[in-house]
Design a protein around this motif. Structure first.
Motif, PDB file in Angstrom:
ATOM      1  N   SER A 170       0.891  -1.331  -0.027  1.00  0.00           N
ATOM      2  CA  SER A 170       0.097  -0.095   0.053  1.00  0.00           C
ATOM      3  C   SER A 170       0.993   1.305  -0.242  1.00  0.00           C
ATOM      4  O   SER A 170       0.436   2.218  -0.582  1.00  0.00           O
ATOM      5  CB  SER A 170      -0.946   0.010   1.446  1.00  0.00           C
ATOM      6  N   ASP A 171       1.914   1.216   0.839  1.00  0.00           N
ATOM      7  CA  ASP A 171       2.785   2.308   0.809  1.00  0.00           C
ATOM      8  C   ASP A 171       3.451   2.417  -0.800  1.00  0.00           C
ATOM      9  O   ASP A 171       3.467   3.729  -1.196  1.00  0.00           O
ATOM     10  CB  ASP A 171       3.950   2.101   1.528  1.00  0.00           C
ATOM     11  N   MET A 172       3.742   1.743  -1.327  1.00  0.00           N
ATOM     12  CA  MET A 172       4.053   1.835  -2.957  1.00  0.00           C
ATOM     13  C   MET A 172       3.251   2.185  -3.824  1.00  0.00           C
ATOM     14  O   MET A 172       3.777   3.075  -4.473  1.00  0.00           O
ATOM     15  CB  MET A 172       5.086   0.407  -3.136  1.00  0.00           C
ATOM     16  N   MET A 173       1.925   1.791  -3.673  1.00  0.00           N
ATOM     17  CA  MET A 173       0.941   2.132  -4.561  1.00  0.00           C
ATOM     18  C   MET A 173       0.487   3.536  -4.169  1.00  0.00           C
ATOM     19  O   MET A 173       0.557   4.637  -5.100  1.00  0.00           O
ATOM     20  CB  MET A 173      -0.254   1.417  -4.474  1.00  0.00           C
ATOM     21  N   LEU A 174       0.662   3.837  -2.972  1.00  0.00           N
ATOM     22  CA  LEU A 174       0.305   5.291  -2.656  1.00  0.00           C
ATOM     23  C   LEU A 174       1.592   6.072  -3.135  1.00  0.00           C
ATOM     24  O   LEU A 174       1.174   7.524  -3.610  1.00  0.00           O
ATOM     25  CB  LEU A 174       0.463   5.632  -1.080  1.00  0.00           C
TER      26      LEU A 174
END
Length: 797
Positions: A170-174
């Motif tokens: 989720s951090d990378m997609m954000l």
């Protein structure tokens, strides 16, 4: 430097101050990011992304670019953000020109990674990209509290924190989403200042934003206070929301009127009655407030009107849930034109953005574009359109990309309805990362995803994994029960076992109208030659050894002959299976996956003119082998066929997909088989955010084939001549696409040895030579490129 004026860019009509550009880009990025709840991150990234322009080196360059070198103006803003505990926004800023880099190791100094750049900047100190005028602090006046509002990653990079794959993913997609908002905001303001395109959809928004911020204040180098910038970002999202809702409402009204016309027709045939049931259900579900954003399936037989029913649900659902657009994802470019034409006929060209390499506007130079072409070309940059029709390759590769051009549109996927047409074609080697991306869009970006197909794949274990829940059930939209789907049955599938190709050809000749789908291009060419040994009237061959321009013409002729009741015998590879609107009375299919067999069956008795018992689909096997990637599918089909009495049932389809997706593949664990490039494992703390590496690995179409261009017709000849002379522009390779035949390296070597191709220039990616067919005796529009006939006879002098 504190007394000088700091400019961000110049154009024919003057200079844009840094304050103006950073304020405009920041408020745009903040507004775009507010759609998924990250206004402060977007605003911060936009405000500091070009902070390096507050340097003497950059100001010298803008005044005298011919005598000044390039200046790194993104690292300073990235460093400021990471120092204030905002590493995700920092990475977006660091990559807003060259793309998101790999994070890298903490201590490294060499190379293109994010860590190396930050470490080099810190080491250089006042001699490097951090040598800034203090003017930026007074002009931008960013309070400490603003940085405190920035998102802290769940896997804190700064603290060496470590947690599960879900949160790190989720951090990378954000980060990619913030990167998207920044790139779009940056590019929109730059274009607004330099060319002020009034045909850009966002033009009124840009004008009102500049007026709200105060043009005089921006020009005099004083940014509004933080609270006003936040209000400006909220104004951006409010104006976009109002515009998007109005567009969706208008389209929902159109589809309701069209649907009511169809539903109200008298004297319906039984097939039309069933189609009306599906359409009515999709309209009702779309209007039902209990159908909130989430994951849905639309499982309906081929010929039931899924395309129109699914767009009806999507538009009504978007209107009911205040979503901004519909994105229609199609697996093959060979069928995308058909869908685009349907949508344009209903909604008009203004409402539909086709985004794929061979869309007509993509094949034109800007000087040749009309107003609609230019509008579409601009909208394709960021997908700001109410209905976007694109390919699975474009959609998923963009979500895992690190490039500015591909990622610019990502934020507009948020808050959308996404229809995945022919969902069973989601690529098995990338299935886990594809499903994970869908889950992320649904869970964190307010989107609705609809898996639309006649043969719903068994994805429940992957859904449970991706949604991090044991009960991640997709909600079915279709009203059809098992008995209803059986009533749609229009064919009988029968296995006839092994058959020699020459015997098969004789059998095909016994039918006046017949479709035969085989697994290799070589078999298709052989059967076509057998069919045409005597007369051959009405016989056709369709393979990728023909260029797309020829296939389009042949499909049109096939459609006309079928409609007129003339002789029409077609031998094809699988390219004819999904979505091609043709109707044969009988079909033959070489053993393949059950989903492919059912797709072929969908080209037989499509309109229900005959009974299912007399509309036969014969499954056969023959000599000659198959491509390695089909072996698992064929093995799964045989296992299913041996255990199921009837192959055309929901039970058989579920059993088949279970065999394909969740059994071991030659000793390889299923997770490895469904994520061959280990994309998900790269989204982990140990791998340290390798954005560039993931983008390089995630290639849905990654074959070593090479295009050979056919100088066919006047246009093909002219384009090949342009390529040969090195007169290459940005649209040439797109235009050449419909005259290309992709061949394997061993076949290319054979053509080269025979002197049959000319190597010219450099490839589209400037990596390899391009090849133009010289010996046109090797190509025919009816049969395609004859690779077996290429010899070296007569080429010596």
């Amino acid at each position: 430097m504190t007394s000088m004026t700091f400019y961000a860019r110049t154009s024919d009509h003057g200079y844009e101050t840094c304050v103006e550009h950073l304020s405009m880009a920041g408020c745009l990025a903040g507004g775009f990011a507010q759609v998924f709840g990250h206004l402060d991150d977007g605003l911060l990234a936009g405000l500091v992304h070009d902070l390096g322009k507050y340097s003497d080196a950059f100001q010298r360059r803008i005044q005298d670019p011919d005598h000044s070198g390039l200046v790194d103006h993104s690292t300073a803003g990235a460093m400021l953000l990471v120092q204030h505990g905002c590493p995700l926004a920092s990475m977006a800023v660091a990559g807003h020109h060259a793309g998101l880099p790999d994070f890298g190791s903490r201590g490294e100094l060499e190379g293109p990674t994010y860590s190396a750049r930050m470490n080099r900047a810190f080491s250089a100190g006042s001699c490097g990209p951090l040598a800034l005028s203090k003017a930026w602090e007074q002009q931008l006046n960013i309070p400490q509290s603003a940085f405190e509002k920035g998102t802290k990653p769940s896997n804190s990079i700064a603290m060496n924190g470590k947690s599960g794959e879900q949160s790190f993913y989720s951090d990378m997609m954000l980060t990619r989403m913030l990167f998207s908002t920044l790139v779009d905001g940056d590019r929109l303001d730059a274009e607004f200042f330099t060319s002020n395109r009034e045909n850009r959809t966002e033009h009124p928004l840009l004008e009102s934003l500049k007026e709200y911020l105060g043009a005089d204040s921006l020009a005099s180098e004083q940014a509004p206070k933080w609270d006003k910038l936040r209000k400006a970002s909220l104004m951006v999202v409010s104006e976009c929301d109002t515009e998007d809702r109005a567009r969706i409402k208008q389209l929902a009204d159109i589809i309701e009127n069209k649907a009511n016309q169809f539903l109200g027709k008298p004297n319906k045939k039984p097939l039309d009655i069933k189609r009306c049931e599906l359409l009515a259900q999709c309209l009702a579900c779309g209007q039902d407030t209990s159908y909130g954003t989430g994951l849905y399936t639309l499982t309906a037989p081929t010929g039931s009107g899924k395309t129109i029913s699914s767009i009806a649900f999507a538009l009504e659902h978007a209107h009911t849930n205040n979503l901004h657009r519909v994105i229609y994802v199609i697996p093959y470019t060979s069928i995308i034109d058909q869908t685009v034409n349907q949508f344009e006929a209903i909604f008009g060209t203004d409402a539909v953005l086709p985004h794929y390499s061979e869309a007509p506007y993509q094949l034109k130079d800007e000087s040749d574009m009309d107003e609609m072409d230019l509008k579409r070309a601009l909208a394709a940059e960021n997908w700001n359109a109410p209905i976007v029709v694109t390919t699975a390759v474009q959609f998923f590769e963009s979500l895992y990309s690190n490039k500015t051009s591909r990622c610019r549109k990502l934020h507009n996927i948020a808050n959308s309805v996404i229809i995945f047409d022919e969902a069973q074609t989601l690529p098995v080697p990338y299935l886990r990362p594809c499903i994970r991306a869908i889950a992320e869009l649904v869970k964190r970006y307010g989107s609705t995803a609809v898996l639309c197909t006649a043969t719903q794949p068994e994805l429940q274990p992957l859904l449970n994994e991706s949604f991090n829940s044991e009960h991640a059930q997709a909600r079915e939209i279709s009203p059809f029960t098992k008995d209803d789907r059986n009533s749609f049955r229009r064919v009988t599938i029968e296995r006839i076992g092994d058959i020699a190709l020459n015997v098969l050809a004789e059998r095909l000749n016994d039918h006046n109208q017949v479709l035969c789908v085989v697994n290799t291009r070589k078999k298709a060419q052989y059967l076509y030659e057998r069919l045409t040994e005597n007369d051959g009237e009405g016989s056709f061959c369709l393979t990728t050894l023909q260029c797309a321009a020829d296939r389009q013409q042949l499909l049109s002729e096939i459609h006309n002959r079928l409609g007129a009741g003339k002789i029409c015998r077609v031998v094809s590879t699988s390219l004819i299976e999904a979505g091609v609107d043709i109707d044969f009375p009988v079909a033959y299919r070489e053993e393949a996956g059950l989903d492919s067999i059912i797709q072929t069956a969908g080209r037989c008795n499509r309109e229900g003119r005959h009974s299912a018992s007399e509309s036969m689909v014969y499954i056969f096997s023959t000599e000659g082998g198959c491509a390695p990637f089909l072996r698992q599918n064929i093995a799964a089909f045989r296992e299913t066929a041996n255990s199921q009495v009837d192959l055309n049932t929901d039970e058989a389809i579920r059993a088949y997909f279970k065999e394909v997706l969740y059994l071991r593949d030659g000793g390889t664990s299923s997770n490895d088989a469904l994520d061959r490039q280990c994309i998900l494992s790269l989204h982990s703390f140990e791998e340290r955010m390798p954005f560039a590496t993931i983008a390089e690995r995630f290639k849905l179409i990654d074959t070593p084939t090479v295009p050979v261009y056919i100088p066919l017709f006047d246009e093909g000849s002219r384009l090949c001549e342009q390529l040969e002379h090195g007169d290459i522009d940005r649209t040439l390779f797109r235009k050449l696409g419909k005259y290309a035949v992709n061949v394997w390296p061993r076949h290319l070597e054979k053509l080269q040895s025979a002197g049959a191709v000319l190597a010219v220039g450099r490839g589209g990616k400037n990596e390899e030579s391009c090849f133009i067919l010289q010996d046109m005796s090797l190509y025919s529009s009816l049969l395609g490129l004859r690779l077996d006939d290429a010899t070296g006879d007569g080429i010596f002098v």
